[in-house]
Design a protein around this motif. Structure first.
Motif, PDB file in Angstrom:
ATOM      1  N   GLU A  45       0.841  -1.194   0.000  1.00 13.87           N
ATOM      2  CA  GLU A  45       0.000   0.000   0.000  1.00 13.87           C
ATOM      3  C   GLU A  45       0.876   1.243   0.000  1.00 13.87           C
ATOM      4  OE1 GLU A  45      -0.902   1.112   4.629  1.00 13.87           O
ATOM      5  OE2 GLU A  45      -2.240  -0.351   3.701  1.00 13.87           O
ATOM      6  N   ALA A  46       0.248   2.373  -0.224  1.00 22.47           N
ATOM      7  CA  ALA A  46       0.979   3.641  -0.267  1.00 22.47           C
ATOM      8  C   ALA A  46       1.743   3.849   1.032  1.00 22.47           C
ATOM      9  CB  ALA A  46       0.014   4.793  -0.500  1.00 22.47           C
ATOM     10  N   GLY A  47       3.011   4.228   0.904  1.00 17.85           N
ATOM     11  CA  GLY A  47       3.809   4.543   2.078  1.00 17.85           C
ATOM     12  C   GLY A  47       4.585   3.389   2.663  1.00 17.85           C
ATOM     13  N   MET A  48       4.529   2.216   2.047  1.00 16.30           N
ATOM     14  CA  MET A  48       5.204   1.043   2.594  1.00 16.30           C
ATOM     15  C   MET A  48       6.704   1.010   2.292  1.00 16.30           C
ATOM     16  SD  MET A  48       3.760  -0.981   4.597  1.00 16.30           S
ATOM     17  CE  MET A  48       2.121  -1.240   5.279  1.00 16.30           C
ATOM     18  N   GLY A  49       7.200   1.954   1.530  1.00 18.92           N
ATOM     19  CA  GLY A  49       8.631   2.018   1.294  1.00 18.92           C
ATOM     20  C   GLY A  49       9.083   1.445  -0.032  1.00 18.92           C
ATOM     21  N   LYS A  50       8.156   1.293  -0.970  1.00 19.96           N
ATOM     22  CA  LYS A  50       8.520   0.716  -2.276  1.00 19.96           C
ATOM     23  C   LYS A  50       9.520   1.617  -3.000  1.00 19.96           C
ATOM     24  CE  LYS A  50       4.222   0.700  -3.593  1.00 19.96           C
ATOM     25  NZ  LYS A  50       3.652   1.260  -2.342  1.00 19.96           N
ATOM     26  N   THR A  51       9.251   2.921  -3.011  1.00 19.71           N
ATOM     27  CA  THR A  51      10.147   3.841  -3.709  1.00 19.71           C
ATOM     28  C   THR A  51      11.509   3.898  -3.031  1.00 19.71           C
ATOM     29  OG1 THR A  51       8.253   5.147  -4.449  1.00 19.71           O
ATOM     30  CG2 THR A  51      10.401   6.206  -4.550  1.00 19.71           C
ATOM     31  N   ALA A  52      11.550   3.788  -1.700  1.00 20.71           N
ATOM     32  CA  ALA A  52      12.834   3.750  -0.999  1.00 20.71           C
ATOM     33  C   ALA A  52      13.638   2.533  -1.414  1.00 20.71           C
ATOM     34  CB  ALA A  52      12.594   3.738   0.515  1.00 20.71           C
ATOM     35  N   LEU A  53      12.955   1.416  -1.659  1.00 21.59           N
ATOM     36  CA  LEU A  53      13.659   0.211  -2.111  1.00 21.59           C
ATOM     37  C   LEU A  53      14.144   0.367  -3.552  1.00 21.59           C
ATOM     38  CD1 LEU A  53      11.367  -2.442  -0.420  1.00 21.59           C
ATOM     39  CD2 LEU A  53      13.805  -2.123   0.040  1.00 21.59           C
ATOM     40  N   LEU A  54      13.375   1.057  -4.378  1.00 24.56           N
ATOM     41  CA  LEU A  54      13.857   1.357  -5.729  1.00 24.56           C
ATOM     42  C   LEU A  54      15.123   2.213  -5.649  1.00 24.56           C
ATOM     43  CD1 LEU A  54      10.672   2.221  -7.859  1.00 24.56           C
ATOM     44  CD2 LEU A  54      11.748   0.006  -7.482  1.00 24.56           C
ATOM     45  N   GLU A  55      15.131   3.161  -4.727  1.00 25.41           N
ATOM     46  CA  GLU A  55      16.302   4.018  -4.571  1.00 25.41           C
ATOM     47  C   GLU A  55      17.499   3.201  -4.097  1.00 25.41           C
ATOM     48  OE1 GLU A  55      18.532   7.505  -4.684  1.00 25.41           O
ATOM     49  OE2 GLU A  55      16.573   6.990  -5.542  1.00 25.41           O
ATOM     50  N   HIS A  56      17.260   2.224  -3.225  1.00 25.71           N
ATOM     51  CA  HIS A  56      18.348   1.335  -2.810  1.00 25.71           C
ATOM     52  C   HIS A  56      18.919   0.594  -4.010  1.00 25.71           C
ATOM     53  CE1 HIS A  56      20.604  -1.807  -0.739  1.00 25.71           C
ATOM     54  NE2 HIS A  56      19.966  -2.671  -1.506  1.00 25.71           N
ATOM     55  N   ALA A  57      18.035   0.088  -4.871  1.00 30.68           N
ATOM     56  CA  ALA A  57      18.507  -0.633  -6.060  1.00 30.68           C
ATOM     57  C   ALA A  57      19.344   0.277  -6.943  1.00 30.68           C
ATOM     58  CB  ALA A  57      17.315  -1.182  -6.841  1.00 30.68           C
ATOM     59  N   ARG A  58      18.962   1.544  -7.032  1.00 29.74           N
ATOM     60  CA  ARG A  58      19.684   2.485  -7.889  1.00 29.74           C
ATOM     61  C   ARG A  58      21.125   2.661  -7.440  1.00 29.74           C
ATOM     62  NH1 ARG A  58      21.444   7.392  -8.028  1.00 29.74           N
ATOM     63  NH2 ARG A  58      20.803   7.761  -5.875  1.00 29.74           N
ATOM     64  N   THR A  59      21.377   2.501  -6.145  1.00 32.65           N
ATOM     65  CA  THR A  59      22.728   2.718  -5.632  1.00 32.65           C
ATOM     66  C   THR A  59      23.645   1.520  -5.872  1.00 32.65           C
ATOM     67  OG1 THR A  59      22.158   1.871  -3.419  1.00 32.65           O
ATOM     68  CG2 THR A  59      21.818   4.235  -3.826  1.00 32.65           C
TER      69      THR A  59
END
Length: 490
Positions: A45-59
């Protein structure tokens, strides 16, 4: 999946936990570096940290990253998300086989002829593979629940066929399950944080200071949603108790940051929220047309933490974009869309310009309706049947004459049916049934009602509708009437 923590969003933010999820992502990116492609879908759901995990993958080191994101307001633009993903790679078109290069040019509106989704998928695969030969490639697709259907089909096609290429695709999807096309891909469901992890997140040095009782109430109310843990204290969401959904409360918190903003800053944020491309080359000229003091308004808007003005204009979360847009009154939204239409190149991006013009209308407008009709034709020629239906439906709503409105509505009904959206087609058809006085149009209504009944399979009235259409057409078009009678008895 539960028991692991998420992280604050933002540049340089460190993930707190999410060990299992990080391990899966690291496995995906590591395989790409070793020449083995793959895909993974993050769900939550919204706010669960999906985008933060995408950002982790980017690094992850050694990978070139390209990104795309679904947008609520772009679902009617076929291949919009695919274009965003491929845009940084398009200079490589000259290195592809001529057929693939021409297919992609046509798909992205740079050529004249259309191609089917299979050929577009093969051409996109060739483009990604070509780029990955220089450096392994990571494709990040955020908010996949809002991808236009044409892009979604191609991206799912790619995800199933990159195993032999150094290409990884990582999707983030809001909701408990993937959108149809992604269901067969490996997926990870992000659950809420444990109470221990939630307290750790609330105790981060960057967070507001809370006394113990307030902190425990926030932990209880947030339900383990990391973004809620970060936003509810700022929004006063812990008192009094609130029964609204967590995403609704988060959006409400974002809206509270708009209170007291200078008019120019609010107007700038509204224009940015109305343009999902995040292109500064559109935002700044549009803001200039409105006489906004860009330095002052930009500083005030940035200070809210809702938006970042860089090489791309990015909201801190899709709910923040939605909160800003919903907070603006209808007049302000129309103004934002009007100036965005004025600064959008009609040759390079006619469909997005048409959408903005339509959103800026206060009433019927034949010129805009005709422009939308042309957008529908382009969408249909590129395989975007659902997009064509959306354009046609809006064109019908803006048609000043009853005849044009009825004709465009019937065409939109047929497009919805072609796209498999039976309920949407049936809903729209009811708006024209009573406004079809002439025999020919009534026959078309009956044929469409018959087709929808056949598509539903559980509706046995299909033959009766087709028979009635045949009778209407008996004098007007005997040959077509005969075809209807034959269809009735097949």
């Amino acid at each position: 999946m539960t028991g692991s923590a998420a992280a604050p969003r933002g540049p340089g933010a460190r993930l707190v936990g999410r060990r299992d999820e990080i391990a899966h992502i690291d496995e995906l990116t590591g395989a790409a570096r070793a020449g083995r492609g793959g895909a993974l879908v993050l769900l939550g759901e919204a706010g669960m940290g999906k985008t933060a995990l995408l950002e982790h993958a980017r690094t992850a080191g050694g990978l070139r990253t390209v990104r795309a994101s679904g947008a609520q307001y772009e679902g009617e633009l076929p291949f919009a998300a695919l274009h965003h993903l491929c845009a940084p790679l398009l200079p490589r078109l000259a290195q592809l086989p001529a057929e693939h290069a021409e297919t992609l040019r046509n798909t992205f509106g740079l050529g004249a002829e259309a191609a089917d989704v299979f050929r577009i998928g093969l051409a996109a695969l060739a483009l990604l593979s070509s780029a990955a030969r220089e450096r392994p490639l990571l494709c990040l697709i955020d908010d996949a629940q809002w991808l236009d259907k044409a892009s979604l089909k191609v991206l799912a096609f790619l995800a199933r066929r990159v195993a032999g290429e150094p290409v990884a695709l990582l999707f983030a999807v809001r909701g408990p399950s993937a959108s149809g096309e992604l269901d067969e891909l490996p997926g990870l469901l992000l659950g809420g944080l444990s109470d221990t992890d939630a307290r750790t997140l609330l105790s981060a040095p960057s967070h507001v200071t809370l006394d113990a009782r307030v902190r425990e109430q926030i932990v209880a109310e947030a339900g383990g949603n990391p973004l809620a843990l970060l936003e509810l204290p700022r929004a006063g969401g812990f008192a009094p108790p609130d029964t609204a959904s967590v995403p609704t409360r988060i959006e409400r918190g974002y809206r509270s940051r708009l209170v007291g903003l200078p008019e120019g800053a609010r107007l700038l944020l509204t224009v940015a929220s109305a343009d999902p491309t995040g292109d500064p080359g559109l935002l700044w000229p549009a803001a200039g047309r409105l006489g906004i003091d860009l330095e002052e308004a930009g500083a005030a808007a940035t200070a809210t933490g809702l938006i970042d003005f860089g090489t791309r204009v990015r909201f801190c979360h899709p709910l923040a974009r939605s909160a800003v847009y919903r907070a603006a009154d209808a007049r302000l939204c129309r103004l934002a869309h009007r100036v965005l239409a004025e600064v959008t190149d009609p040759a390079a991006d006619p469909d997005r310009r048409a959408r903005h013009r339509a959103q800026a209308c206060t009433g019927p407008d034949e010129e805009v309706a005709a422009e939308l009709e042309r957008s529908a034709a382009r969408a249909s020629s590129r395989g975007g049947t659902a997009a064509a239906a959306a354009f046609l439906e809006r064109a019908a709503a803006l048609s000043p004459g009853a005849g044009e409105r009825a004709e465009r509505t019937l065409t939109a009904v047929r497009a919805h049916a072609d796209a498999g959206a039976v309920d949407a087609a049936a809903r729209l058809l009811t708006t024209v049934e009573d406004a079809a006085p002439d025999t020919g149009r009534q026959a078309r209504v009956d044929l469409l009602r018959g087709r929808l009944a056949f598509l539903r399979r559980t509706d046995e009235r299909g033959p009766a509708f087709v028979l009635r259409a045949a009778r209407h057409l008996a004098d007007l078009d005997p040959e077509r009437s005969r075809d209807c009678f034959l269809t009735r008895w097949r």
